[in-house]
Design an enzyme around this catalytic site. Sequence first.
Site, PDB file in Angstrom:
ATOM      1  CG  ASN A  22      77.548 -35.644  -3.571  1.00 23.69           C
ATOM      2  OD1 ASN A  22      76.827 -34.978  -4.295  1.00 23.69           O
ATOM      3  ND2 ASN A  22      77.829 -36.914  -3.859  1.00 23.69           N
TER       4      ASN A  22
ATOM      5  CG  ASP B  91      76.556 -40.372 -11.796  1.00 20.70           C
ATOM      6  OD1 ASP B  91      77.629 -39.955 -11.321  1.00 20.70           O
ATOM      7  OD2 ASP B  91      76.093 -41.498 -11.523  1.00 20.70           O
TER       8      ASP B  91
END
Length: 249
Positions: A74, A26
Amino acid sequence: MFFSKKKQTKEIDYNNLPKHIGIIMDGNGRWAKRRGLPRSMGHQAGSETVRTVIREANKIGIKYITIYAFSTENWKRPKEEVDYLMSLLLDYFKNAEKYLAGENGIIRVIGDRSVFNDDIKSEIERVERMTADNTGNILNIAINYGSQEEILMGVKKIAQKVKDNELNVEDIDAKLFSSMLYTKDQPDPDLIIRTSGEQRLSNFLLWQSAYSELWFTPKNWPDFNRGDLEQAIYDFQNRKRRFGGVDSE
Ligand code: FPP
């Protein structure tokens, strides 16, 4: 004698390595933003980190690594960003031989691949086929992966078997359920690493992480390096894992 001010590197115990490490990579976007760069440059830098960290993890001797490269959520990102991420993934698969650097590693993709275009699907199949008989470390790349969907897929497979009289309800246990998941035949992750300061699992290996140690770092993924990996392993080795029991001493 003067003492060096340099921080002593903590020695990891090579006889007590985690077998399986999961990584939630991340902070690519924040890494880029801080440098005034487009988000795509953060992903580009992140993909270079993938290559170095996988190589270092292999050198350390980690047998299984699962990286979260693209989640089922996503797709909500701008099309341009999704397309860029897909191009990085395609590049990874196309050059997998080079990136594996003759290490005899195995690459597997976990997640629902049915939605990908034919280019990506055939590259995934090629790389999986090409590495299937290797005997080195195993890299699972999670793309279009969501743990809730994976669990539901397992539930549906089991329900179908019960419906077809292939399975009795009494015979359903954790081992059987695990065998319905993408990670079947693999040990559960001992350690899950997440970068960028966020402290949650975000739909990653929810069933498999029942007893995983979680390790967080404020560093963004493109800045993650071998030293951070060693620190995570060192901290893991110094935690007490009781699996619901009590200490033996
Ligand atoms: C999270 O950062 C990262 C991703 C959603 C994608 C991870 C992909 C890569 C590291 C590159 C491609 C992978 C391979 C295997 C070549 P973010 O965009 O959510 O960062 P932010 O939270 O700072 O915006």
